[in-house]
Design a protein around this motif. Sequence first.
Motif, PDB file in Angstrom:
ATOM      1  N   GLU A   6      -6.044 -10.634  10.832  1.00  0.00           N
ATOM      2  CA  GLU A   6      -5.616  -9.786   9.690  1.00  0.00           C
ATOM      3  C   GLU A   6      -6.836  -9.017   8.896  1.00  0.00           C
ATOM      4  OE1 GLU A   6      -4.811 -12.811   5.924  1.00  0.00           O
ATOM      5  OE2 GLU A   6      -3.467 -12.953   7.632  1.00  0.00           O
TER       6      GLU A   6
ATOM      7  N   HIS B  85      -3.017 -11.779   2.025  1.00  0.00           N
ATOM      8  CA  HIS B  85      -4.560 -11.730   2.763  1.00  0.00           C
ATOM      9  C   HIS B  85      -5.531 -11.729   1.752  1.00  0.00           C
ATOM     10  CE1 HIS B  85      -7.396  -9.944   5.326  1.00  0.00           C
ATOM     11  NE2 HIS B  85      -7.714  -8.796   4.390  1.00  0.00           N
TER      12      HIS B  85
ATOM     13  N   LYS C 232      -2.425  -6.096  10.385  1.00  0.00           N
ATOM     14  CA  LYS C 232      -2.502  -7.125  11.581  1.00  0.00           C
ATOM     15  C   LYS C 232      -2.840  -6.503  12.640  1.00  0.00           C
ATOM     16  CE  LYS C 232       1.846  -8.345   9.666  1.00  0.00           C
ATOM     17  NZ  LYS C 232       3.004  -9.388   9.490  1.00  0.00           N
TER      18      LYS C 232
END
Length: 189
Positions: free
Chosen positions: A40, A105, A142
């Motif tokens: 990611e 994230h 991703k």
Amino acid sequence: MREIIKENSFALLISSVDKIRATHAMMMLNEDDPENAYIETHISRANPQAKTLKNGDEALCDFLGAHTYISSSWYDHINVSTWNYEAVQIYGKIELMNHDELYAHLDKLTSKYEKIQQCPMMVKDMGKEFVEKEMKGAFGIKIIPNEIFIKQKLSQNRKETDYENIINHLEGSDHNAKKIAEKMKAIKK
């Protein structure tokens, strides 16, 4: 692979949707589900690469680990100089992050690098409104792996005396060289 990614997480995201594009970015290996691990990252929405990427596009994440020059003068015979290195290349499909995935994230990424600071500034301390405003400029990605290549070129093809001599020279050099020397000793065992 995990060690190289963890220690060298500022890697290169390469794609070729309309033309070859590359962006250095902070990347993390997400292993929440070890059977379906993925990379990611995020880049700026203003980045030309972000403007071309969409779900299903192919990308390459290129992680360069420790690396150093190996002088031919360290051998007991005439030969060419070379380079020892470690690298991981992960090819995969792009999946664009949704709002919640991007927020999570950024929280993980910030926690990873802020926790060692004297006065860490975590995402929760910034306030949700501020973070969401800043997120408008971020493009979350991703990379779902479909091929992984791991390379360790550590003078494995050298005879024992040359191998030991290379280690001795590297131990008296810079950080990367010392790291390569440690790796060479480890594979020798």
